[in-house]
Enzyme design. Structure first.
Site, PDB file in Angstrom:
ATOM      1  N   HIS A   1     -15.268  -4.307  -0.632  1.00 35.86           N
ATOM      2  CA  HIS A   1     -15.243  -3.699  -1.967  1.00 35.86           C
ATOM      3  C   HIS A   1     -16.633  -3.381  -2.505  1.00 35.86           C
ATOM      4  CE1 HIS A   1     -14.021  -3.680  -6.390  1.00 35.86           C
ATOM      5  NE2 HIS A   1     -13.128  -2.895  -5.836  1.00 35.86           N
TER       6      HIS A   1
ATOM      7  N   ARG B   1     -14.565   2.149   3.807  1.00 36.20           N
ATOM      8  CA  ARG B   1     -13.382   1.351   4.119  1.00 36.20           C
ATOM      9  C   ARG B   1     -12.101   2.178   4.160  1.00 36.20           C
ATOM     10  NH1 ARG B   1     -11.808  -1.664  -0.588  1.00 36.20           N
ATOM     11  NH2 ARG B   1     -10.162  -0.152  -0.822  1.00 36.20           N
TER      12      ARG B   1
ATOM     13  N   ARG C   1     -10.438  -5.576 -14.625  1.00 34.55           N
ATOM     14  CA  ARG C   1      -9.289  -6.388 -14.216  1.00 34.55           C
ATOM     15  C   ARG C   1      -9.630  -7.864 -14.411  1.00 34.55           C
ATOM     16  NH1 ARG C   1      -5.789  -2.974 -11.412  1.00 34.55           N
ATOM     17  NH2 ARG C   1      -6.773  -1.317 -10.185  1.00 34.55           N
TER      18      ARG C   1
ATOM     19  N   ARG D   1      -5.042   0.624 -13.311  1.00 35.47           N
ATOM     20  CA  ARG D   1      -3.717   0.876 -12.738  1.00 35.47           C
ATOM     21  C   ARG D   1      -3.006  -0.408 -12.309  1.00 35.47           C
ATOM     22  NH1 ARG D   1      -4.116   5.209  -8.445  1.00 35.47           N
ATOM     23  NH2 ARG D   1      -4.187   6.573 -10.267  1.00 35.47           N
TER      24      ARG D   1
ATOM     25  N   ASN E   1       0.826  -1.206   0.000  1.00 35.11           N
ATOM     26  CA  ASN E   1       0.000   0.000   0.000  1.00 35.11           C
ATOM     27  C   ASN E   1       0.861   1.258   0.000  1.00 35.11           C
ATOM     28  OD1 ASN E   1      -2.333  -1.517   0.078  1.00 35.11           O
ATOM     29  ND2 ASN E   1      -2.729  -1.184   2.251  1.00 35.11           N
TER      30      ASN E   1
ATOM     31  N   HIS F   1     -14.915   1.805 -15.451  1.00 35.98           N
ATOM     32  CA  HIS F   1     -14.846   1.111 -14.171  1.00 35.98           C
ATOM     33  C   HIS F   1     -16.122   0.313 -13.895  1.00 35.98           C
ATOM     34  CE1 HIS F   1     -14.522   0.905  -9.629  1.00 35.98           C
ATOM     35  NE2 HIS F   1     -13.338   0.498  -9.999  1.00 35.98           N
TER      36      HIS F   1
ATOM     37  N   TYR G   1     -12.322 -10.540  -1.889  1.00 35.48           N
ATOM     38  CA  TYR G   1     -12.965  -9.226  -1.970  1.00 35.48           C
ATOM     39  C   TYR G   1     -14.454  -9.420  -1.701  1.00 35.48           C
ATOM     40  CZ  TYR G   1      -9.094  -6.734  -4.349  1.00 35.48           C
ATOM     41  OH  TYR G   1      -7.902  -6.124  -4.669  1.00 35.48           O
TER      42      TYR G   1
END
Length: 706
Positions: A606, A578, A389, A419, A56, A449, A482
């Site tokens: 998520h 979160r 993704r 990313r 992170n 997205h 997730y």
């Protein structure tokens, strides 16, 4: 939890009605680090969370600190939500980052390292090994490592070499025998990324891990013969990885080449951080600071007794020898909305009823089953989907390739700017394009997205459209840890909206009004603000009101001020955020009625859920969007409203469980710090990451929020 530092900037920061996005992000990483300190976790779990904090922090420096340097380096003005300008904010950010870095390493050295032996492993250097083990390491070095190392000297005759992002590097200061100090030379030895982080020595009752830098340090003189080595300095640099893509309306192959070029900037972008072992050569450091235009606050010192780059700990965590030391994730349970009869035919199931999946508690398998059956089914005519993704060796790619092979029309909007997944996405997209899929590489300058799937199937005298709308990626790997939501349906309202959405993004079309979807960048911010204002108006009129929202990040100032106005009108607001939260809860006259929680635990939260009381006729939405400027203005996003009563109750219960959690939950304070919830004397632990495996229809139908 860690509170903001009391320094000369704190008063300015506290007076602002908004909290800095970047300081809030650091607070999130403190919460992740707090997982390392939970004594009920095994040491392997604690090392896992330590490795996550390190990953992170790397991304934070590459993207957020990198972005800040874009302003500093080019003299662009920037005022943070905290009220600070570029340079004062950078100073504040580095103070906070240095404190976090120190806490990481102190905890590792003082608590985690001493507990390794009793758990069957050691982190050691080569000098502590038996003679025969040292011989193995020596043999390994000369046969496998030495041939891969390339010393690169920097002096009056050699240019400064390109040092790679996030690699361990030795800076070796040398001079010829008898030369004066001013004739020093600096050489760099980069440790290739394809060498394992540790050399493993297997013993009957123990695994000894020798950091690769210690193996090389022990033999590095072999690279510098007949010169005097003045100092050997281990360091690691982080480069700016933030770039903004300015795509044209006409996206073609040149766009992909632009992406590839920009990916290379992550290897050569400006240096924003140096991690270095204590006792380093001041001469070397002055040279590096001058070369990279860094101040002392960007130099992060690591004790020799610690470890540089905790992300390497995954090699220890993933050792099969310790597999039983990390609790296994329970097997997924059947969704409460899934029928017990006729479940083998996914097409028939969805024609009868909608199904809401809550991952990882419910398996993502029905989604893959639907797509794989569609690829083979002779009656399926078309498949359209968005991809953000994918897993490596993705089943999604395999199914789409099979569908094309079977003559079906396949359209894919592939986001090649996801990313750190750009290279994998470009590779997968090219594979699909070559096979005959209609692939769209992004839309204008927006990042895609949203997560949508549409399957068109001819059935007797009609065409049925099968829809999947989700908060999560089509990734079988991340779906195991997730928490996400996905709706499977043949409802014509959903199908019409999703069909219209694909027509807009694949062609030149302006959408009519969606009946169910709320999309960005079209009008998501305005519609959400309208829903918030409706609750505020109800409260002003003395009617019941309430808002409960679960998202990853809250940063958009217009949304935040709408929450403030609703709070002042008397609306009870509960936010489950979160990560980043730029709203200040509990401030007198501003946000007394707002409570903010953050859940951090075994699963990464998520899912995004939006609840508005609406005078007892609640409206519930789920989808891909967070409440961020980028989500509203620079991304293709969508959230969908739940129509089925049972599924609405399922979301109400999801929010209710999150609010009840007293194991993974942290309460945000007005100053931006967080305090962990604790189990009271008359309470039982309530851990949502366990409780959701035991949800029943009876529990769901009784759930209430207000």
């Amino acid at each position: 939890m860690k509170a903001l530092v009391n320094d000369r900037f704190s008063n300015v920061i506290y007076q602002s009605d908004l909290i800095s996005r970047d300081l809030s992000w650091l607070q999130f990483n403190w919460r992740v680090l707090d997982q390392c300190k939970k004594s009920n976790r095994s040491i392997f779990e604690r090392l896992k969370f330590l490795a996550i904090t390190a990953s992170n922090l790397d991304e934070f420096f590459m993207i957020r600190v990198g972005s800040l340097y874009n302003y500093l380096d080019y003299d662009k003005e920037r005022v943070d939500y905290s009220g600070l300008r570029e340079e004062p904010f950078k100073i504040k950010l580095m103070v906070e980052s240095q404190q976090f870095h120190k806490e990481q390493h102190d905890y590792f050295v003082n608590v985690l390292l001493p507990a390794t032996r009793e758990n069957g492993f050691l982190l050691s250097n080569a000098k502590n090994l038996a003679e025969e083990e040292q011989e193995k390491i020596k043999d390994y070095y000369y046969k496998a490592i030495h041939p891969m190392l390339t010393p690169m000297v920097f002096d009056g005759y050699h240019t400064f070499p390109i040092l790679m992002n996030r690699l361990l590097i030795f800076g070796v200061v040398t001079r010829n025998h008898g030369d004066k100090k001013e004739n020093r030379k600096l050489s760099f030895v980069q440790i290739p990324s394809n060498i394992p982080r540790f050399f493993e020595v297997e013993r009957e009752d123990m695994v000894v891990y020798i950091p690769i830098e210690e193996v090389i340090r022990e033999h590095i003189v072999s690279l510098f013969r007949n010169v005097e080595i003045e100092s050997i300095n281990l360091f690691r640099i982080t480069r700016n990885g933030d770039f903004t893509l300015e795509e044209s309306e006409d996206v073609d192959a040149n766009f992909l080449e632009e992406i590839k070029r920009k990916l290379n900037t992550r290897k050569t972008g400006r240096v924003v951080r140096i991690e270095v072992e204590e006792g380093y050569s001041k001469w070397m450091m002055n040279l590096l600071k001058g070369r990279w235009e860094l101040q002392d606050d960007s130099i992060f010192k690591v004790e020799r007794s610690s470890l540089m780059d905790f992300t390497g700990l995954w090699q220890v965590i993933n050792n099969r020898r310790f597999k039983d030391k990390i609790p296994a994730i329970p097997d997924p349970v059947t969704p409460v909305s899934y029928p017990t009869e006729g479940a083998d035919n996914i097409f028939q199931v969805l024609k009868r009823q909608d199904v809401l999946l809550h991952h990882p508690y419910n398996n993502i398998e029905p989604v893959f089953q639907l797509l794989e059956k569609a690829a083979e089914d002779p009656y399926v005519m078309a498949i359209k989907m968005t991809i953000y993704r994918l897993a490596k060796d993705s089943r999604i790619t395999s199914a789409l390739l099979k569908a094309v092979e079977n003559g079906k029309h396949v359209s894919v909007l592939f986001e090649v700017k996801a990313r750190f997944d750009e290279e994998n996405n470009i590779r997968e997209a090219k594979k699909l394009q070559k096979a005959g899929c209609f692939v769209i590489f992004g839309v204008s300058n927006l990042k895609t997205h949203t997560k949508l799937l549409l399957i068109v199937r001819k059935e007797e005298d009609r065409v049925t459209r099968y829809v999947h709308m989700s908060s999560g990626n089509y990734n079988e790997e991340t779906s195991r840890f997730y928490t996400d939501l996905g709706l499977l349906s043949t409802n014509e309202i959903y199908a019409n909206d999703v069909s219209e959405f694909f027509n807009v993004i694949t062609g030149h079309s302006i959408p009519s009004v969606y009946k169910n979807l709320i999309t960005a960048p079209r009008d998501m911010r305005n519609q959400l603000i309208a829903l918030i204002k409706n609750e505020a108006q109800n409260a002003k009129e003395g009617k019941p009101s309430g808002i409960v929202i679960k998202i990853n990040s809250l940063e958009d100032s217009e949304i935040i001020h709408a929450f403030y106005e609703a709070s002042q009108a008397g609306v009870p607001i509960k936010l489950i955020v979160r990560g980043i939260c730029c709203l200040r809860p509990g401030r007198a006259g501003l946000s007394e009625n707002i409570e903010v929680l953050s859940l951090v635990g075994d699963f990464l939260e998520h899912s995004r859920v939006f609840y508005f009381h609406n005078q007892g006729e609640p409206r519930l939405f789920a989808g891909s969007a967070d409440m961020m400027v980028r989500s509203f203005d620079r991304r293709l996003e969508s959230i969908f409203e739940l129509l089925d009563t049972v599924l609405k109750q399922q979301l109400i219960n999801l929010l209710r469980y999150n609010l009840r959690d007293n194991v993974n939950s942290y309460v945000m304070q007005e100053d931006g710090s967080y305090v962990a919830k604790t189990v009271g004397p008359d309470e039982k632990p309530f851990n949502v990451h366990k409780e959701f495996f035991h949800v029943t229809m009876s529990i769901i139908m009784k759930a209430k929020l207000f």
